[in-house]
Design an enzyme around this catalytic site. Structure first.
Site, PDB file in Angstrom:
ATOM      1  N   HIS A  99      -4.633  -0.820 -16.368  1.00  0.00           N
ATOM      2  CA  HIS A  99      -3.324  -0.554 -16.282  1.00  0.00           C
ATOM      3  C   HIS A  99      -2.592  -1.115 -15.515  1.00  0.00           C
ATOM      4  O   HIS A  99      -1.214  -0.744 -15.728  1.00  0.00           O
ATOM      5  CB  HIS A  99      -3.354   0.772 -16.183  1.00  0.00           C
ATOM      6  CG  HIS A  99      -4.566   1.615 -17.220  1.00  0.00           C
ATOM      7  ND1 HIS A  99      -4.083   2.724 -17.432  1.00  0.00           N
ATOM      8  CD2 HIS A  99      -5.035   1.340 -18.281  1.00  0.00           C
ATOM      9  CE1 HIS A  99      -5.648   3.648 -18.241  1.00  0.00           C
ATOM     10  NE2 HIS A  99      -5.518   2.342 -18.757  1.00  0.00           N
ATOM     11  N   CYS A 101     -10.331  -2.765   5.325  1.00  0.00           N
ATOM     12  CA  CYS A 101     -10.752  -1.420   6.722  1.00  0.00           C
ATOM     13  C   CYS A 101     -11.921  -0.436   6.721  1.00  0.00           C
ATOM     14  O   CYS A 101     -11.950   0.331   5.589  1.00  0.00           O
ATOM     15  CB  CYS A 101      -8.770  -1.401   6.985  1.00  0.00           C
ATOM     16  SG  CYS A 101      -7.933  -0.647   6.224  1.00  0.00           S
TER      17      CYS A 101
END
Length: 147
Positions: free
Chosen positions: A100, A67
């Site tokens: 991670h 967006c």
């Protein structure tokens, strides 16, 4: 069997979504396009929810949402407990989100990154594995709410 990547956007992300869609198809992925399908103004949750639900329900392993700022679609898909959506504005952020955090949805801010940067972000997102190890315990805690 080709991996299918669900993708969704609002009007501000439409042009970038179309470029990303073609880019990942050229890389051998299939795409489930949940829209929007034009640059006419729409409400981003109407489209982003489809990616969030389908990744949460394990219909697809990972997805992409776009967006204007990347925030609205990210907030929407992160309502699903099985979704870990990362808002990425650089390839390094995308790589770390995968390594991670085991991000399974990528959010991009169409109004704030170049096409070249977006495609580099997509490459990092699609090609970087989760490191596991010390990160596994942390990822497991993401969906655990405090009581």
């Amino acid at each position: 069997m080709k991996e299918i990547i669900p993708i969704a956007c609002d009007h501000a992300g439409y042009e970038l979504k179309e470029l990303v869609k073609q880019y990942i198809q050229d890389k051998g992925f299939e795409v489930m396009d949940f829209g929007t399908h034009s640059s006419e103004s729409v409400d981003y949750p109407d489209f982003a929810h489809h990616v969030g639900k389908s990744v949460n329900d394990k219909v697809y392993q990972r997805g992409i949402v776009v967006c204007g700022s990347g925030n609205g679609v990210q907030m929407t898909v992160n309502k699903y407990p099985g979704v870990r959506c990362a808002l990425c504005w650089s390839p390094e952020i995308a790589r770390l989100a995968r390594q991670h955090n085991d991000a399974n949805v990528l959010s991009m801010p169409a109004r704030f990154i170049s096409t070249e940067t977006a495609l580099s972000i997509v490459d990092e997102y699609l090609n970087t594995p989760f490191e596991g190890g010390r990160h596994q315990r942390r990822v497991e805690k993401i969906s655990q709410l405090l009581k």
